[in-house]
Design a protein around this motif. Structure first.
Motif, PDB file in Angstrom:
ATOM      1  N   LYS A 196     -17.948  -7.147   6.218  1.00 36.69           N
ATOM      2  CA  LYS A 196     -18.223  -8.589   6.165  1.00 36.69           C
ATOM      3  C   LYS A 196     -16.962  -9.423   5.986  1.00 36.69           C
ATOM      4  N   TRP A 197     -15.846  -8.777   5.659  1.00 38.00           N
ATOM      5  CA  TRP A 197     -14.603  -9.538   5.528  1.00 38.00           C
ATOM      6  C   TRP A 197     -14.177 -10.018   6.919  1.00 38.00           C
ATOM      7  N   LYS A 202     -21.789 -13.121  14.149  1.00 38.28           N
ATOM      8  CA  LYS A 202     -21.814 -11.721  14.571  1.00 38.28           C
ATOM      9  C   LYS A 202     -20.464 -11.254  15.104  1.00 38.28           C
ATOM     10  N   VAL A 203     -19.456 -12.085  14.967  1.00 37.52           N
ATOM     11  CA  VAL A 203     -18.142 -11.788  15.533  1.00 37.52           C
ATOM     12  C   VAL A 203     -17.106 -11.713  14.413  1.00 37.52           C
TER      13      VAL A 203
END
Length: 641
Positions: A196-197, A202-203
């Motif tokens: 998530k970093w 979604k990119v």
């Protein structure tokens, strides 16, 4: 970068020719000290109280930081971010130089053909945002760090890892290009971060464009108050998932660890005496002898100590940029080295506090001596066509000595005469007021320095070089600019230090391998491209026993020393450190292998722990008046300061 070594299955009796095996730890040569279920490492206080704070300065010459991403080439990340924020699959310790134990990984399995390793992720492992650490996060980290978006040293370090494959939610396998007894724990040193970093919808933002996003990691500390570019405070994560594991018991005891940055070394020392921070290490003998003095030391408020250790010596020297035509001839490099009078420097400037660096693996079993023995010859003879005859026919080169009291038999004048002859043979002669080559170009050298401390060394060195007709310029520039110039190889000679290792291995590919020589930002400062060196590096990383490793490293040391690629400096046998006595406590005994900064921040504890409320102290509150980084995982975390 952390260094780890593979487990010796023969010692544990866990491997047959057709089966894989699993264990809680790995040691390259079977020397596992702590058996499964051990309580804690011997050098910690398992009952050390949590709380309090410590402020210190980085032991490097860092003068700024301008990003939070420690994995990219451009810019400077805050000091200690990797050790404070990031957990790894395996973790080393200060008792054993070639052994590591499970941290994020609760179990490690090596295939019988040594072509892969599988890690089981600890079910309790959590990132700072509360998410579990999963195999997909590990694979994501590996793929990002081996991409062209990351600093090039990661691609070199993991270059013999073919792929990372997720086998299950908490199971991941790394496949290797070839059997290499170090590779399972090379990947064990991977500093894992969350998928998530940098995720926008979604990119994923390209890694080299992530500057101000605070990493989402799983280590013992989070980023706290920050005065951007000046100081940073790491705040202990009271919910740290691994705080009760045996490999973390008694460690990371301070609630807050603050790093302060000063652009001037004099201002830094005066700030220490004035109480602006609590601990520092000295690397300059004159400063240690003459400046670490005053009432605070006399009253015992500040402690000044020389701590013994068992570390291999640090390698330090003036390194030539071999990409420059003027340094391509070995005779020129050897001549320049002859002009430095270490014995005079040690007497007049260093208070006789240092020993001379002789080779690349200082004060270790890997230092070449005399002429090559049979074990080295077995490695060197196949390379005869690629090596000078002197490698076989002469003793390994030693730095020149001018101290007649130790029977060196030479004076500085003798060395300068020898240097003159070497330069003449290389095509450099004195005419028109300078040493010139056949094209009339003068031999000029620029020494770069970021602190100014090398000025007193370069000045007498330059006078000796000028006697040979060599023009010398000494330039002091900001550390960030120096780093940038080194990254793009825009320098003549630079002073560089490498921390010693008790078991050098894969990191040497980055330091001396041909593949890294032209990669901007690589650790191959020299720009060395030598097929014989590459062949010996291959032997180093493929060694399966300590005798094999020793023979390959001594052969490598011998070949490098015959190349005269550096003007070797000096090293000390102790760590010179000072701290505020009333503030801190520490175990009675020292571990054998350690760097003092890591020892202080991870093993020491505050004498005031538990005596003060949880609120920030007055000193920390001053920093908090500047920008404060939100807790990682909060909605605002991606905005930065």
């Amino acid at each position: 970068m952390a260094r780890f070594w593979t487990h010796c299955w023969l010692a544990l009796g866990l491997l047959t020719t057709n089966t894989a095996w699993a264990a809680h730890a790995y040691a390259q040569f079977g020397d596992i000290r702590y058996q499964a279920g051990f309580a804690h490492f011997s050098y910690v206080n398992p009952d050390a109280p949590k709380g309090g704070e410590i402020a210190l300065v980085p032991p490097t010459r860092q003068s700024n930081f301008d990003k939070y991403n420690p994995f990219t080439l451009k810019g400077s990340a805050p000091p200690a971010m990797l050790s404070m924020l990031f957990d790894t699959l395996l973790v080393g310790n200060m008792d054993e130089p070639t052994t590591a134990y499970g941290l994020l990984a609760s179990d490690i399995q090596v295939a019988s053909d040594r072509m892969s390793v599988t890690f089981q992720i600890h079910p309790q492992a959590r990132f700072h945002n509360g998410d579990p650490v999963l195999a997909a996060d590990v694979r994501h980290t590996f793929e990002r760090l081996t991409s062209k978006q990351a600093a090039p040293q990661y691609r070199t370090y993991f270059s013999e890892v073919k792929a990372a494959t997720v086998l299950g939610e908490r199971s991941i396998r790394f496949d290797f290009v070839r059997p290499n007894s170090e590779l399972p724990l090379i990947v064990g040193s991977l500093p894992v971060f969350s998928q998530k970093w940098g995720l926008q919808g979604k990119v994923h933002t390209p890694l080299d464009q992530m500057v101000m996003e605070v990493p989402i990691a799983s280590g013992p500390y989070r980023v706290g108050p920050v005065q951007f570019g000046k100081d940073i405070t790491y705040v202990r994560d009271t919910a740290y998932w691994a705080k009760d594991l045996n490999v973390r018991k008694g460690l990371f005891n301070f609630d807050r660890i603050t790093y302060k940055i000063y652009k001037d070394s004099t201002a830094q020392l005066e700030a220490f005496k004035a109480g602006e921070f609590d601990y520092m290490q000295s690397f300059i003998a004159r400063e240690w002898a003459r400046a670490f003095t005053g009432r605070a030391f006399e009253r015992g408020e500040l402690i000044k100590a020389e701590l013994p250790h068992g570390n291999a010596g640090d390698f330090q020297g003036f390194q030539f940029n071999l990409r420059r035509d003027k340094f391509k001839d070995v005779r020129v490099r050897q001549a320049i080295a002859l002009a430095m009078d270490f014995e005079w420097l040690n007497r007049q400037l260093f208070y006789n506090a240092y020993s001379r660096v002789r080779g690349y693996f200082v004060a270790s079993d890997f230092e070449a001596k005399g002429r090559p023995g049979n074990d080295e010859l077995a490695l060197l003879q196949p390379l005869t066509s690629k090596l000078p005859a002197a490698v076989f026919e002469q003793d390994v080169p030693q730095p020149p000595k001018t101290d007649l009291a130790v029977d060196s038999g030479h004076t500085l004048r003798d060395h300068l005469r020898q240097a003159r002859d070497l330069l003449r043979d290389a095509g450099w002669t004195y005419r028109d007021g300078a040493l010139r080559n056949g094209s009339g170009q003068a031999l000029a050298i620029e020494f770069l320095d970021s602190s100014g401390s090398m000025g007193r060394v370069v000045t007498p060195f330059a006078k000796n070089l000028e006697k040979l007709g060599i023009q010398v310029q000494y330039k002091v520039i900001d550390f960030a600019l120096l780093q940038k110039r080194m990254d793009v190889f825009d320098f003549d000679i630079v002073s560089n230090r490498t921390v010693g290792s008790e078991a050098p291995g894969t990191e040497l590919l980055e330091r001396f391998g041909s593949k890294s020589a032209d990669v901007e930002g690589s650790g191959n400062v020299l720009g060395l491209k030598d097929p014989a060196v590459d062949a010996l590096l291959d032997k180093v990383v493929s060694a399966t026993t300590r005798p094999e490793l020793g023979a390959s490293l001594r052969a490598l040391d011998r070949v490098l020393r015959h190349g005269h690629y550096v003007v070797p400096h000096w090293y000390g046998a102790v760590h010179r450190v000072s701290w505020r006595d009333a503030a801190f406590a520490r175990p009675a005994s020292l571990p054998r292998y350690y760097q003092p900064e890591a020892l202080v921040t991870s093993v020491w504890w505050s004498k005031r722990a538990g005596a003060a409320p949880a609120a920030l102290s007055a000193r920390a509150s001053a920093s908090a008046s500047a920008s404060v980084i939100p807790t990682v995982g909060d909605a605002a975390a991606k905005k930065g300061p």
